[in-house]
Motif scaffolding. Structure first.
Motif, mmCIF file in Angstrom:
data_model
loop_
_atom_site.group_PDB
_atom_site.id
_atom_site.type_symbol
_atom_site.label_atom_id
_atom_site.label_comp_id
_atom_site.label_asym_id
_atom_site.label_seq_id
_atom_site.Cartn_x
_atom_site.Cartn_y
_atom_site.Cartn_z
ATOM 1 N N ALA A 173 105.769 66.485 48.077
ATOM 2 C CA ALA A 173 104.988 65.318 48.260
ATOM 3 C C ALA A 173 103.048 66.037 48.440
ATOM 4 O O ALA A 173 102.441 65.323 49.200
ATOM 5 C CB ALA A 173 105.780 66.066 49.955
ATOM 6 N N LEU A 174 103.252 67.540 48.850
ATOM 7 C CA LEU A 174 102.260 67.982 48.411
ATOM 8 C C LEU A 174 101.591 66.737 46.853
ATOM 9 O O LEU A 174 100.076 67.057 46.734
ATOM 10 C CB LEU A 174 101.836 69.165 47.683
ATOM 11 N N LEU A 175 101.841 66.901 45.475
ATOM 12 C CA LEU A 175 101.397 66.173 45.233
ATOM 13 C C LEU A 175 100.863 64.879 45.194
ATOM 14 O O LEU A 175 100.059 63.813 45.050
ATOM 15 C CB LEU A 175 102.451 66.145 43.567
ATOM 16 N N ALA A 176 101.871 63.856 46.177
ATOM 17 C CA ALA A 176 101.701 62.516 46.522
ATOM 18 C C ALA A 176 100.059 62.876 47.468
ATOM 19 O O ALA A 176 99.410 61.572 47.369
ATOM 20 C CB ALA A 176 102.663 62.169 47.167
ATOM 21 N N ARG A 177 100.362 63.871 48.466
ATOM 22 C CA ARG A 177 99.305 63.934 48.883
ATOM 23 C C ARG A 177 97.873 64.073 47.991
ATOM 24 O O ARG A 177 96.923 62.973 48.153
ATOM 25 C CB ARG A 177 99.074 64.796 49.827
ATOM 26 N N LEU A 178 97.684 64.859 47.440
ATOM 27 C CA LEU A 178 96.594 65.157 46.360
ATOM 28 C C LEU A 178 96.563 63.655 45.332
ATOM 29 O O LEU A 178 94.878 63.866 45.249
ATOM 30 C CB LEU A 178 97.352 66.507 45.426
ATOM 31 N N ALA A 179 96.618 63.537 45.177
ATOM 32 C CA ALA A 179 97.313 61.681 43.877
ATOM 33 C C ALA A 179 96.035 61.122 44.690
ATOM 34 O O ALA A 179 95.389 60.147 44.071
ATOM 35 C CB ALA A 179 98.330 61.913 43.717
ATOM 36 N N VAL A 180 96.289 61.172 45.930
ATOM 37 C CA VAL A 180 95.401 60.684 46.564
ATOM 38 C C VAL A 180 93.499 60.753 47.542
ATOM 39 O O VAL A 180 93.617 60.125 48.389
ATOM 40 C CB VAL A 180 95.962 59.259 47.691
ATOM 41 N N MET A 181 93.883 61.349 47.766
ATOM 42 C CA MET A 181 92.950 62.544 48.477
ATOM 43 C C MET A 181 91.368 62.034 47.526
ATOM 44 O O MET A 181 91.720 63.018 46.322
ATOM 45 C CB MET A 181 93.218 63.468 48.308
ATOM 46 N N PRO A 182 90.656 62.580 47.988
ATOM 47 C CA PRO A 182 88.895 62.430 47.379
ATOM 48 C C PRO A 182 88.557 63.606 46.704
ATOM 49 O O PRO A 182 88.710 64.562 47.439
ATOM 50 C CB PRO A 182 87.976 61.595 48.700
ATOM 51 N N GLY A 183 88.054 63.536 46.146
ATOM 52 C CA GLY A 183 88.062 64.502 45.524
ATOM 53 C C GLY A 183 88.069 66.027 44.476
ATOM 54 O O GLY A 183 87.884 67.082 44.361
ATOM 55 N N ILE A 184 89.108 64.921 44.631
ATOM 56 C CA ILE A 184 90.125 66.289 43.635
ATOM 57 C C ILE A 184 90.133 65.492 41.777
ATOM 58 O O ILE A 184 90.599 64.913 42.184
ATOM 59 C CB ILE A 184 92.027 65.735 44.092
ATOM 60 N N GLU A 185 90.612 66.952 41.196
ATOM 61 C CA GLU A 185 90.891 66.516 39.682
ATOM 62 C C GLU A 185 91.671 67.314 39.330
ATOM 63 O O GLU A 185 91.667 68.777 39.665
ATOM 64 C CB GLU A 185 88.871 67.272 39.470
ATOM 65 N N LEU A 186 92.765 67.202 38.838
ATOM 66 C CA LEU A 186 94.325 68.257 37.852
ATOM 67 C C LEU A 186 94.182 68.046 37.303
ATOM 68 O O LEU A 186 93.821 66.876 36.102
ATOM 69 C CB LEU A 186 95.391 67.095 38.775
ATOM 70 N N ARG A 187 93.868 69.079 36.210
ATOM 71 C CA ARG A 187 94.294 68.877 35.303
ATOM 72 C C ARG A 187 95.339 69.490 34.885
ATOM 73 O O ARG A 187 95.104 71.140 35.024
ATOM 74 C CB ARG A 187 93.472 70.130 34.416
ATOM 75 N N PHE A 188 96.056 69.232 34.346
ATOM 76 C CA PHE A 188 97.815 69.835 34.341
ATOM 77 C C PHE A 188 97.650 69.582 32.581
ATOM 78 O O PHE A 188 97.010 69.052 31.648
ATOM 79 C CB PHE A 188 98.982 68.808 33.961
ATOM 80 N N GLY A 189 98.451 71.180 31.997
ATOM 81 C CA GLY A 189 97.911 71.552 30.134
ATOM 82 C C GLY A 189 97.818 72.214 30.020
ATOM 83 O O GLY A 189 97.089 72.500 28.894
ATOM 84 N N THR A 190 96.697 73.534 30.628
ATOM 85 C CA THR A 190 95.409 73.972 30.194
ATOM 86 C C THR A 190 95.984 74.624 31.700
ATOM 87 O O THR A 190 95.663 74.539 32.391
ATOM 88 C CB THR A 190 94.541 73.475 30.442
ATOM 89 N N ALA A 191 94.948 75.571 30.976
ATOM 90 C CA ALA A 191 95.255 77.569 31.362
ATOM 91 C C ALA A 191 94.090 77.859 32.305
ATOM 92 O O ALA A 191 93.166 77.724 30.674
ATOM 93 C CB ALA A 191 96.129 78.217 31.137
#
Ligand SMILES: Cc1cc2nc3c(=O)[nH]c(=O)nc-3n(C[C@H](O)[C@H](O)[C@H](O)COP(=O)(O)OP(=O)(O)OC[C@H]3O[C@@H](n4cnc5c(N)ncnc54)[C@H](O)[C@@H]3O)c2cc1C
Length: 394
Positions: A173-191
């Motif tokens: 649910a938190l991920l689903a929320r983030l996916a549609v919020m403005p001003g969010i950049e998600l970078r997976f697979g990097t640390a």
């Protein structure tokens, strides 16, 4: 709203108000709360979201004992009370189901001493929890074989504050929320590999560098060395990992059954009738993610405790590393001497019940908007002092 570098461009790149390391329950709540407050966010996750300690299935939301009340217990109590409304809002925003339910909890009493101690806690609960939640000592459980009568020779504590949630439901649910919020950049697979607090710059393992207004280190057990480095402390001084193993049983029980907790063993009925059982607490381990006979021992104890699951098949075994800060309390707030670097770690066994409130504290600190007070014992200074005391003692 005091936003450092809000909307700023540095070196031709947009600078997020908040760079977050780690997409476990801590980092995800923080990202959602930051975006709600209008901050721009970059969330960097080494692997998959929920791939760390938050990827389990226990989901117990249990309060500390109501006696010897202190700021930490008060923080957790308020967090547990607020979580219900937080989940209702998140579910309404996303249409996702987190399987949250305030089912309460039973604590079997097997000795006269335990019964006496429990009776002494009754007025403490009334005083510290208020009238909204029960905490009483009964002669027996209202539920058949949950827990077994043999485990309640001296009665059972029944409290109505505890709840349970589906960890994967919440992470989703938190991920689903983030996916549609403005001003969010998600970078997976990097640390996040290294943080330069004074240049407000982080180096990532994909070779890129990211400037930030603030950075929050919410990367579970791996947050401690990064926080320590930013604070100029020895890397292993601020916290460690405590391995836990858990099992999921195909039990088909009533999902309204209360949690049962006895001497380190949790038994939790989930929405689909499956029962989660946990957990070990291992300071020394070689294989961080393997399960072994220690889990079988916990499962055997859980079956004895709650014979309703005596014959239920184990359908999943899992192990994860809990982040435990040196002072035992969560670690939350700015790094001394490096105020743009924020710690959000050390939730240990209670993160799912408090992460949303920890996030509120950090967002209040960044934006200047009113928020909950952070207990002093959560500060890095407090933990560092504790570390210094224990190193002098040894
Ligand atoms: C067996 C077991 C049972 C538990 N039961 C409960 C329970 O019933 N209730 C409860 O509240 N808690 C429970 N816990 C504890 C709870 O799971 C943890 O406290 C919680 O998940 C910690 O969340 P976190 O977001 O801080 O860390 P994590 O969930 O570990 O998330 C950290 C994330 O950061 C990522 N990461 C690491 N390093 C970097 C980096 N350098 N850059 C970017 N990303 C990075 C990791 O890949 C990971 O996804 C249990 C834990 C275990 C092991």
């Amino acid at each position: 709203m005091a936003r450092a570098d809000s909307g700023a461009i540095r070196g031709g790149q947009a600078v997020p108000d908040l760079l977050i390391a780690g997409a476990g329950v801590a980092g995800l709540w923080l990202a959602v709360k930051a975006a709600r407050a209008g901050l721009s966010v970059m969330l960097v996750e080494r692997g998959n979201p929920g791939g760390g300690a938050s990827g389990g299935f226990l989901g117990a939301l249990m309060p500390h004992n109501p006696e010897r009340w202190n700021a930490k217990k008060d923080f957790q109590f308020r967090a547990l009370v607020d979580l219900e409304a937080e989940i209702t809002r998140l579910e309404a925003e996303t249409g996702q189901f987190c399987a949250y339910r305030r089912v309460g909890r039973l604590l079997p009493l097997t000795t006269e001493r335990a019964r006496k101690a429990a009776l002494e806690q009754v007025p403490e609960a009334r005083m510290n929890w208020g009238a909204g939640y029960d905490f009483d000592v009964n002669h027996a459980s209202d539920h058949t074989r949950w827990p077994d009568i043999l485990h309640t020779s001296h009665g059972v504590v029944r409290e109505t504050l505890s709840a349970r949630i589906s960890p994967t439901g919440l992470i989703g649910a938190l991920l689903a929320r983030l996916a549609v919020m403005p001003g969010i950049e998600l970078r997976f697979g990097t640390a996040v590999e290294d943080v330069s607090p004074h240049h407000r710059m982080a180096r990532l393992t994909d070779g890129s560098s990211v400037s930030f207004g603030h950075i929050a280190l919410a990367n579970g057990v791996d947050a401690f060395p990064l926080i320590a480095r930013a604070a100029g402390l020895p890397e292993t001084s601020l916290g460690s990992a405590v391995k836990g193993q858990a099992a999921l049983l195909d039990a088909k029980v009533d999902p309204g059954l209360p949690l049962v907790y006895d001497d380190g063993v949790y038994v939790i009925a989930h929405q689909n009738g499956h029962v989660a059982v946990g957990s070990t607490s291992e300071r020394d381990f070689e294989d961080a993610h393997g399960t072994d006979e220690r889990l079988e021992h916990v499962v055997a104890r859980a079956r004895k405790l709650c014979p309703l699951i005596k014959h239920a098949a184990v359908i999943r075994r899992w192990a994860g590393l809990r982040p435990r800060a040196v002072g035992r309390d969560p670690m939350l707030g700015p790094v001394p001497g490096a105020p743009a670097v924020l710690a959000m770690a050390g939730g240990f066994k209670i993160s799912f019940g408090i992460a949303h409130r920890m996030a509120d504290c950090l967002i209040a600190g960044i934006t200047g908007i009113d928020g909950p007070e952070t207990p002093q014992s959560f500060s890095i200074e407090w933990h560092a002092a504790k570390a210094a005391r224990s190193s002098t003692a040894t």
